[in-house]
Motif scaffolding. Sequence first.
Motif, PDB file in Angstrom:
ATOM      1  N   ARG A 139       0.650  -1.141   0.042  1.00 23.19           N
ATOM      2  CA  ARG A 139       0.333  -0.186   0.044  1.00 23.19           C
ATOM      3  C   ARG A 139       0.957   1.303  -0.240  1.00 23.19           C
ATOM      4  O   ARG A 139       0.236   1.827  -0.797  1.00 23.19           O
ATOM      5  N   GLU A 140       1.804   1.104   1.243  1.00 21.79           N
ATOM      6  CA  GLU A 140       2.976   2.615   0.819  1.00 21.79           C
ATOM      7  C   GLU A 140       3.334   2.603  -0.142  1.00 21.79           C
ATOM      8  O   GLU A 140       3.536   3.992  -1.026  1.00 21.79           O
ATOM      9  N   GLN A 141       3.733   1.407  -1.419  1.00 23.44           N
ATOM     10  CA  GLN A 141       4.230   2.284  -2.952  1.00 23.44           C
ATOM     11  C   GLN A 141       3.145   2.553  -4.159  1.00 23.44           C
ATOM     12  O   GLN A 141       3.501   3.320  -4.572  1.00 23.44           O
ATOM     13  N   VAL A 142       2.135   1.821  -3.026  1.00 25.41           N
ATOM     14  CA  VAL A 142       0.918   2.431  -4.557  1.00 25.41           C
ATOM     15  C   VAL A 142       1.183   4.042  -3.651  1.00 25.41           C
ATOM     16  O   VAL A 142       0.913   4.668  -4.915  1.00 25.41           O
ATOM     17  N   LEU A 143       0.731   4.355  -3.082  1.00 21.32           N
ATOM     18  CA  LEU A 143       0.851   5.970  -2.498  1.00 21.32           C
ATOM     19  C   LEU A 143       2.040   6.428  -2.580  1.00 21.32           C
ATOM     20  O   LEU A 143       1.776   7.607  -3.376  1.00 21.32           O
ATOM     21  N   VAL A 157      -2.851   6.398 -12.493  1.00 21.10           N
ATOM     22  CA  VAL A 157      -2.200   5.887 -10.681  1.00 21.10           C
ATOM     23  C   VAL A 157      -1.827   4.772 -11.008  1.00 21.10           C
ATOM     24  O   VAL A 157      -0.919   4.030 -10.672  1.00 21.10           O
ATOM     25  N   ALA A 158      -3.004   3.744 -11.341  1.00 21.93           N
ATOM     26  CA  ALA A 158      -2.827   2.349 -11.445  1.00 21.93           C
ATOM     27  C   ALA A 158      -1.869   1.807 -12.792  1.00 21.93           C
ATOM     28  O   ALA A 158      -0.774   1.169 -11.925  1.00 21.93           O
ATOM     29  N   ARG A 159      -1.504   2.563 -13.388  1.00 23.01           N
ATOM     30  CA  ARG A 159      -0.351   2.270 -14.527  1.00 23.01           C
ATOM     31  C   ARG A 159       0.625   2.635 -13.607  1.00 23.01           C
ATOM     32  O   ARG A 159       1.699   1.600 -13.932  1.00 23.01           O
ATOM     33  N   ALA A 160       0.694   3.415 -13.081  1.00 22.62           N
ATOM     34  CA  ALA A 160       2.297   3.997 -12.290  1.00 22.62           C
ATOM     35  C   ALA A 160       2.388   3.658 -11.012  1.00 22.62           C
ATOM     36  O   ALA A 160       3.710   3.271 -10.944  1.00 22.62           O
ATOM     37  N   ALA A 161       1.713   2.845 -10.414  1.00 24.47           N
ATOM     38  CA  ALA A 161       1.442   2.108  -9.480  1.00 24.47           C
ATOM     39  C   ALA A 161       2.648   0.499 -10.553  1.00 24.47           C
ATOM     40  O   ALA A 161       2.529  -0.417  -9.339  1.00 24.47           O
ATOM     41  N   GLY A 162       2.299   0.245 -11.274  1.00 22.11           N
ATOM     42  CA  GLY A 162       1.792  -0.971 -11.232  1.00 22.11           C
ATOM     43  C   GLY A 162       1.075  -2.113 -11.189  1.00 22.11           C
ATOM     44  O   GLY A 162       1.223  -3.104 -10.565  1.00 22.11           O
ATOM     45  N   ILE A 163      -0.144  -1.386 -11.193  1.00 24.20           N
ATOM     46  CA  ILE A 163      -1.003  -2.040 -10.780  1.00 24.20           C
ATOM     47  C   ILE A 163      -2.606  -2.213 -11.311  1.00 24.20           C
ATOM     48  O   ILE A 163      -2.982  -1.221 -12.192  1.00 24.20           O
ATOM     49  N   SER A 164      -3.618  -2.894 -11.350  1.00 28.56           N
ATOM     50  CA  SER A 164      -4.577  -3.010 -11.813  1.00 28.56           C
ATOM     51  C   SER A 164      -5.428  -1.379 -11.252  1.00 28.56           C
ATOM     52  O   SER A 164      -5.322  -1.815 -10.300  1.00 28.56           O
ATOM     53  N   ARG A 165      -6.328  -1.230 -11.963  1.00 33.07           N
ATOM     54  CA  ARG A 165      -7.334  -0.560 -11.620  1.00 33.07           C
ATOM     55  C   ARG A 165      -8.236  -0.801 -10.098  1.00 33.07           C
ATOM     56  O   ARG A 165      -8.720  -0.414  -9.472  1.00 33.07           O
ATOM     57  N   LEU A 211      -6.394  -1.239  -6.823  1.00 32.57           N
ATOM     58  CA  LEU A 211      -6.606   0.088  -6.732  1.00 32.57           C
ATOM     59  C   LEU A 211      -7.332   0.301  -6.306  1.00 32.57           C
ATOM     60  O   LEU A 211      -7.646   0.860  -4.917  1.00 32.57           O
ATOM     61  N   HIS A 212      -8.142   0.420  -6.771  1.00 35.75           N
ATOM     62  CA  HIS A 212      -9.712   0.345  -5.889  1.00 35.75           C
ATOM     63  C   HIS A 212     -10.363  -0.121  -5.247  1.00 35.75           C
ATOM     64  O   HIS A 212     -11.357   0.031  -4.085  1.00 35.75           O
ATOM     65  N   ARG A 213      -9.677  -1.437  -4.692  1.00 36.42           N
ATOM     66  CA  ARG A 213      -9.261  -1.960  -3.671  1.00 36.42           C
ATOM     67  C   ARG A 213      -9.646  -1.878  -2.664  1.00 36.42           C
ATOM     68  O   ARG A 213      -9.060  -1.921  -1.221  1.00 36.42           O
ATOM     69  N   PHE A 232      -8.450   1.687  -2.494  1.00 35.88           N
ATOM     70  CA  PHE A 232      -9.124   2.985  -2.734  1.00 35.88           C
ATOM     71  C   PHE A 232     -10.288   3.588  -3.080  1.00 35.88           C
ATOM     72  O   PHE A 232      -9.876   3.046  -4.438  1.00 35.88           O
ATOM     73  N   ALA A 233     -11.777   3.562  -2.695  1.00 34.25           N
ATOM     74  CA  ALA A 233     -12.899   3.423  -3.079  1.00 34.25           C
ATOM     75  C   ALA A 233     -12.929   5.012  -4.261  1.00 34.25           C
ATOM     76  O   ALA A 233     -13.265   4.136  -5.695  1.00 34.25           O
ATOM     77  N   GLY A 234     -12.006   5.622  -4.122  1.00 36.03           N
ATOM     78  CA  GLY A 234     -11.572   6.523  -5.415  1.00 36.03           C
ATOM     79  C   GLY A 234     -11.105   7.579  -4.650  1.00 36.03           C
ATOM     80  O   GLY A 234     -10.224   7.732  -4.116  1.00 36.03           O
ATOM     81  N   ARG A 235     -10.878   8.447  -5.897  1.00 28.60           N
ATOM     82  CA  ARG A 235     -10.372   9.960  -6.163  1.00 28.60           C
ATOM     83  C   ARG A 235     -10.022  10.664  -4.462  1.00 28.60           C
ATOM     84  O   ARG A 235      -8.566  10.560  -3.689  1.00 28.60           O
ATOM     85  N   ASP A 236     -11.028  10.363  -3.819  1.00 27.31           N
ATOM     86  CA  ASP A 236     -11.063  11.571  -3.183  1.00 27.31           C
ATOM     87  C   ASP A 236     -11.253  10.555  -1.385  1.00 27.31           C
ATOM     88  O   ASP A 236      -9.397  11.463  -0.756  1.00 27.31           O
ATOM     89  N   ALA A 237     -10.577   9.469  -1.640  1.00 29.22           N
ATOM     90  CA  ALA A 237      -9.732   8.371  -0.792  1.00 29.22           C
ATOM     91  C   ALA A 237      -8.528   7.970  -0.640  1.00 29.22           C
ATOM     92  O   ALA A 237      -7.982   7.472   0.075  1.00 29.22           O
ATOM     93  N   LEU A 238      -8.242   7.939  -2.184  1.00 26.69           N
ATOM     94  CA  LEU A 238      -6.369   8.575  -2.738  1.00 26.69           C
ATOM     95  C   LEU A 238      -6.059   9.261  -1.843  1.00 26.69           C
ATOM     96  O   LEU A 238      -5.089   9.443  -1.132  1.00 26.69           O
ATOM     97  N   VAL A 239      -6.781  10.804  -2.001  1.00 24.39           N
ATOM     98  CA  VAL A 239      -6.007  12.031  -2.156  1.00 24.39           C
ATOM     99  C   VAL A 239      -5.766  11.864  -0.214  1.00 24.39           C
ATOM    100  O   VAL A 239      -5.051  12.631   0.542  1.00 24.39           O
TER     101      VAL A 239
END
Length: 183
Positions: free
Chosen positions: A5-9, A27-35, A38-40, A42-49
Amino acid sequence: MSVDREQVLRSAAALLTRKSTSTMDEVARAAGISRATLHRHFAGRDALVRALEELGLQECEAALGRARLGEDGACDALRRLLKEIEPAAGLLAFLVTENQLFEGEEQHEGWSRIDARLAALFRRGQENGEFRIDLTPVWLTEALYGLIGSAAWAVLDGRVAAKDFSYMIAELLIGGAQRRVES
């Protein structure tokens, strides 16, 4: 495969610092994961922010601690802080532009703690004669945030050398805030 999770952040922070309008797909591509992955997390952009806000607050608190703000003069403490905060400067530059973090009663109390610590540093500098008393500690704190963000963006854009980050901010802020003795 386990997702760090920290690497994704950190990947999200690096991308959003360079391009704040990035989509969740980017964001998912940059983290090397699927969308979906990523949604599992962080539910959306607000949760990610909001998660990035937590990371940014942790980074700021750690930098404030390492800078030993209560030691030496306020100018020296500020210079130490700038060196310590530099690795998180891009993330902070992104976060301060995210209006939803600062609107309404949902504002994270961590920002108030950081603001109070910075204002206390500037107040101490005023009390010991280092800083002008006509500039409030709150204003000096806001000016510091603005300079950190501006310097981070200038470094990211390649307009300023990374090695000059803390020097440029310190010289501009301290130079403008220094109390001068009239002769």
